[in-house]
Write a protein that holds these residues in place. Structure first.
Motif, mmCIF file in Angstrom:
data_model
loop_
_atom_site.group_PDB
_atom_site.id
_atom_site.type_symbol
_atom_site.label_atom_id
_atom_site.label_comp_id
_atom_site.label_asym_id
_atom_site.label_seq_id
_atom_site.Cartn_x
_atom_site.Cartn_y
_atom_site.Cartn_z
ATOM 1 N N LEU A 133 0.794 -1.224 0.000
ATOM 2 C CA LEU A 133 0.000 0.000 0.000
ATOM 3 C C LEU A 133 0.831 1.281 0.000
ATOM 4 N N PRO A 134 1.995 1.370 0.693
ATOM 5 C CA PRO A 134 2.770 2.630 0.628
ATOM 6 C C PRO A 134 3.487 2.849 -0.702
ATOM 7 N N LEU A 135 3.545 1.848 -1.585
ATOM 8 C CA LEU A 135 4.266 2.004 -2.844
ATOM 9 C C LEU A 135 3.554 2.999 -3.760
ATOM 10 N N PRO A 136 4.327 3.734 -4.563
ATOM 11 C CA PRO A 136 3.711 4.666 -5.532
ATOM 12 C C PRO A 136 3.179 3.923 -6.757
ATOM 13 N N ALA A 137 2.303 2.966 -6.519
ATOM 14 C CA ALA A 137 1.699 2.174 -7.595
ATOM 15 C C ALA A 137 0.192 2.306 -7.504
ATOM 16 N N ASP A 138 -0.458 2.136 -8.645
ATOM 17 C CA ASP A 138 -1.917 2.271 -8.626
ATOM 18 C C ASP A 138 -2.541 1.137 -7.830
ATOM 19 N N ARG A 139 -3.403 1.496 -6.893
ATOM 20 C CA ARG A 139 -4.015 0.515 -6.009
ATOM 21 C C ARG A 139 -4.991 -0.380 -6.769
ATOM 22 N N ARG A 140 -5.524 0.113 -7.849
ATOM 23 C CA ARG A 140 -6.445 -0.700 -8.649
ATOM 24 C C ARG A 140 -5.747 -1.936 -9.187
ATOM 25 N N GLY A 141 -4.525 -1.785 -9.677
ATOM 26 C CA GLY A 141 -3.783 -2.939 -10.167
ATOM 27 C C GLY A 141 -3.339 -3.867 -9.050
ATOM 28 N N LEU A 142 -3.034 -3.283 -7.879
ATOM 29 C CA LEU A 142 -2.624 -4.120 -6.754
ATOM 30 C C LEU A 142 -3.758 -5.015 -6.275
ATOM 31 N N LEU A 143 -4.988 -4.511 -6.291
ATOM 32 C CA LEU A 143 -6.121 -5.249 -5.740
ATOM 33 C C LEU A 143 -6.837 -6.114 -6.770
ATOM 34 N N ARG A 144 -6.410 -6.063 -8.015
ATOM 35 C CA ARG A 144 -7.101 -6.846 -9.042
ATOM 36 C C ARG A 144 -6.973 -8.338 -8.779
ATOM 37 N N GLY A 145 -5.839 -8.756 -8.276
ATOM 38 C CA GLY A 145 -5.675 -10.169 -7.953
ATOM 39 C C GLY A 145 -6.602 -10.622 -6.837
ATOM 40 N N ASP A 146 -6.764 -9.766 -5.806
ATOM 41 C CA ASP A 146 -7.695 -10.095 -4.729
ATOM 42 C C ASP A 146 -9.132 -10.176 -5.241
ATOM 43 N N LEU A 147 -9.488 -9.285 -6.176
ATOM 44 C CA LEU A 147 -10.831 -9.320 -6.746
ATOM 45 C C LEU A 147 -11.071 -10.625 -7.493
ATOM 46 N N ARG A 148 -10.062 -11.097 -8.207
ATOM 47 C CA ARG A 148 -10.209 -12.369 -8.919
ATOM 48 C C ARG A 148 -10.351 -13.534 -7.940
ATOM 49 N N ARG A 149 -9.542 -13.521 -6.879
ATOM 50 C CA ARG A 149 -9.616 -14.624 -5.918
ATOM 51 C C ARG A 149 -10.965 -14.643 -5.193
ATOM 52 N N VAL A 150 -11.446 -13.466 -4.806
ATOM 53 C CA VAL A 150 -12.738 -13.412 -4.131
ATOM 54 C C VAL A 150 -13.848 -13.868 -5.066
ATOM 55 N N GLY A 151 -13.763 -13.472 -6.328
ATOM 56 C CA GLY A 151 -14.754 -13.939 -7.290
ATOM 57 C C GLY A 151 -14.722 -15.447 -7.465
ATOM 58 N N ALA A 152 -13.516 -16.030 -7.517
ATOM 59 C CA ALA A 152 -13.413 -17.487 -7.642
ATOM 60 C C ALA A 152 -13.988 -18.192 -6.412
ATOM 61 N N VAL A 153 -13.692 -17.663 -5.216
ATOM 62 C CA VAL A 153 -14.238 -18.256 -3.988
ATOM 63 C C VAL A 153 -15.765 -18.150 -3.975
ATOM 64 N N ALA A 154 -16.295 -17.019 -4.423
ATOM 65 C CA ALA A 154 -17.751 -16.846 -4.453
ATOM 66 C C ALA A 154 -18.399 -17.821 -5.435
ATOM 67 N N VAL A 155 -17.759 -18.044 -6.581
ATOM 68 C CA VAL A 155 -18.303 -18.996 -7.552
ATOM 69 C C VAL A 155 -18.310 -20.407 -6.975
ATOM 70 N N VAL A 156 -17.218 -20.805 -6.320
ATOM 71 C CA VAL A 156 -17.167 -22.141 -5.711
ATOM 72 C C VAL A 156 -18.237 -22.290 -4.639
ATOM 73 N N ALA A 157 -18.393 -21.249 -3.809
ATOM 74 C CA ALA A 157 -19.424 -21.311 -2.768
ATOM 75 C C ALA A 157 -20.816 -21.407 -3.382
ATOM 76 N N ALA A 158 -21.060 -20.665 -4.476
ATOM 77 C CA ALA A 158 -22.371 -20.724 -5.118
ATOM 78 C C ALA A 158 -22.645 -22.105 -5.693
ATOM 79 N N VAL A 159 -21.638 -22.714 -6.286
ATOM 80 C CA VAL A 159 -21.826 -24.062 -6.831
ATOM 81 C C VAL A 159 -22.092 -25.061 -5.713
ATOM 82 N N VAL A 160 -21.343 -24.927 -4.609
ATOM 83 C CA VAL A 160 -21.540 -25.843 -3.479
ATOM 84 C C VAL A 160 -22.931 -25.685 -2.881
#
Length: 512
Positions: free
Chosen positions: A113-140
């Motif tokens: 978070l303190p890095l001079p990088a865009d936070r949108r790109g940093l959190l894109r991986g978390d968004l993908r993982r949360v989406g994958a977990v939500a899909v698995v939970a929905a299927v279950v």
């Protein structure tokens, strides 16, 4: 210029994630062959679980269809399956709102978070993982519901239902991220809890009213729309929500990401170590102070002070009331459902689940007292006297819950009396479960899919509910008989009081 350009490219969010991934891969001992084996093992396990669930539900459907229709069952099985799906979906949404959906672990918050990088790109991986977990939970969630339908579903119906559930899960993730970016997720968990409570209580009440002769005519069914429309609309909504969530993910405050990441870390460690008490604290709802001070004018003795404090703790959280309502209505919902009501074993399982939930809600003061024992030690009471005083509020609450629930299940005053007679055992179970000791990691451990766990983990986790289940044996006998003999009432009361006394007296004892 080339050096500056390369540094700038490396400090984008995507570049930071790529650098972290490569550095982790260089230091990891896992090879692609090992990852492939783990993936194949996970897919094989999932296939076996789906096959076992499908076979079990198919066999249960055939057994239910072969039984004659039971009296006083007025709710269609499709409605109860829909209620179960709504409750689980509400629980998943509330969980996502408590833990994120976007978060940053303490390590990521300290470095990324303190890095001079865009936070949108940093959190894109978390968004993908949360989406994958939500899909698995929905299927279950969706797969057992569609397999448990009274009519055997076709392959196309199963595929469409699971796909729609996965798309709705992605839509929920996108909406939650939009709310998180504006710091508006505080109302999501209470709303999800209210929806789950209404979804269980209303059908149970309507089914009980229908058992008196009004009847139930509505059966839930999918809308008669073309398949492209049924699949295309959720797909467009989910895609739009995810794109909007990706655009606003950079606006999530760093403090919110850090707090949610800490909660995720605590919840993950608690789940892997099977520490349900700490997991409940990590996922617990915040308790708001009352708007006005309460004056306990009739509190004059120490044990009355304990009871007054337990009442304040129990009534201050609205979710405790929701738990009590769900615990009361869940057995009634099972007893009023076509197919389920004719199988006493399934009704007994619903009784145990519902009353266990009510006992957990009323055992919150005991759990808090176990976590902070200094307040109890400051009272001019012995340890056993404090525990006995803490059993009064659960006893009063469970007498109402068990009497109303059992009375509506059997539709008779004798069933209500049998439920009230079972309440002392569940009250003792609530206190005994709240004071149960922590897991003992000093002894031998056992290898499990989540890692090493103590060999006594089952005894520790079941400490409390075990006596409540034993106290419900007379009620199970009454369900099997279909009537409540007067002798059974006396036996149930004596047996329940005995188990309640044993639970209270042994609440603070540790296993040797």
């Amino acid at each position: 210029m080339s050096t500056a350009a390369s540094v700038t490219a490396e400090l984008t969010g995507t570049g930071v994630r790529r650098f972290t991934r490569r550095a982790t891969a260089r230091r990891a001992d896992t090879s692609w062959l090992t990852l492939g084996g783990d993936l194949l093992s996970a897919l094989t396990t999932a296939g076996v679980v789906v096959a076992v669930l499908g076979g079990a539900f198919s066999a249960l459907r055939e057994r239910i269809a072969a039984r004659p229709p039971a009296p006083a069952t007025d709710l269609p099985g499709e409605l109860t399956a829909l209620v179960a799906a709504l409750v689980v979906a509400a629980a998943v949404v509330a969980l996502l709102s408590r833990l994120g959906p976007l978060s940053a672990t303490p390590a990521a918050a300290a470095w990324w978070l303190p890095l001079p990088a865009d936070r949108r790109g940093l959190l894109r991986g978390d968004l993908r993982r949360v989406g994958a977990v939500a899909v698995v939970a929905a299927v279950v969630v969706a797969l057992p519901v569609v397999l448990a339908a009274p009519a055997a579903p076709t392959l196309l119906e199963v595929v469409v239902t699971v796909l729609a559930a996965a798309l709705l899960a992605l839509l929920a993730v996108g909406v939650l991220v939009l709310l998180q970016a504006r710091s508006l997720t505080g109302w999501v968990a209470p709303a999800a809890g209210s929806l789950a409570t209404v979804a269980v209580v209303v059908p149970a009440v309507l089914g009980t009213v229908g058992a008196g002769g009004s009847g139930w005519t509505w059966v839930p069914a999918a809308p008669d729309l073309p398949l492209p429309v049924l699949a295309g609309v959720p797909l467009l909504l989910a895609a739009g929500a995810l794109l909007a969530a990706d655009r606003v993910s950079g606006r999530v405050p760093a403090g919110a990401l850090r707090d949610r990441g800490t909660a995720v870390l605590v919840a993950s460690v608690s789940a892997l170590s099977l520490d349900t008490r700490e997991l409940g604290r990590a996922l617990g709802t915040p308790v708001h102070p009352p708007r006005r001070a309460r004056r306990w004018a009739r509190v004059h003795t120490p044990w009355q002070a304990v009871v007054a404090g337990d009442l304040a703790v129990t009534t201050r959280s609205p979710w405790r009331w929701g738990q009590l309502a769900i615990g009361t209505a869940l057995p009634v919902l099972a007893a009023r459902t076509d197919g389920l009501g004719g199988v006493p074993a399934l009704v007994a399982v619903a009784v145990v689940l519902g009353w266990s939930l009510a006992a957990v809600a009323l055992g919150e003061p005991s759990r808090q007292a176990h976590g902070a024992p200094a307040a109890d030690r400051s009272l001019p009471l012995g340890a056993r006297d404090v525990v006995r005083a803490r059993a009064l509020v659960p006893l009063a609450g469970l007498v109402v819950v068990c009497a109303v629930s059992a009375g509506l299940v059997g539709l008779g005053w004798e069933w209500a009396a049998l439920g009230a007679a079972t309440a002392p055992a569940w009250a003792g179970a609530a206190v005994r479960g709240g004071y149960r000791p922590e897991l003992d990691w000093s002894g031998p451990v056992l290898s499990s899919p989540v890692g090493a766990v103590p060999v006594t983990v089952v005894f520790t986790l079941l400490r409390g509910p075990d006596l409540g289940i034993l106290g419900s044996v007379p009620l199970v006998i009454g369900l099997l008989l279909g009537v409540v003999p007067p002798l059974l009432l006396g036996v149930a009361l004596g047996w329940s009081v005995l188990l309640g006394l044993v639970a209270v007296e042994t609440a603070q004892r540790r296993r040797s």
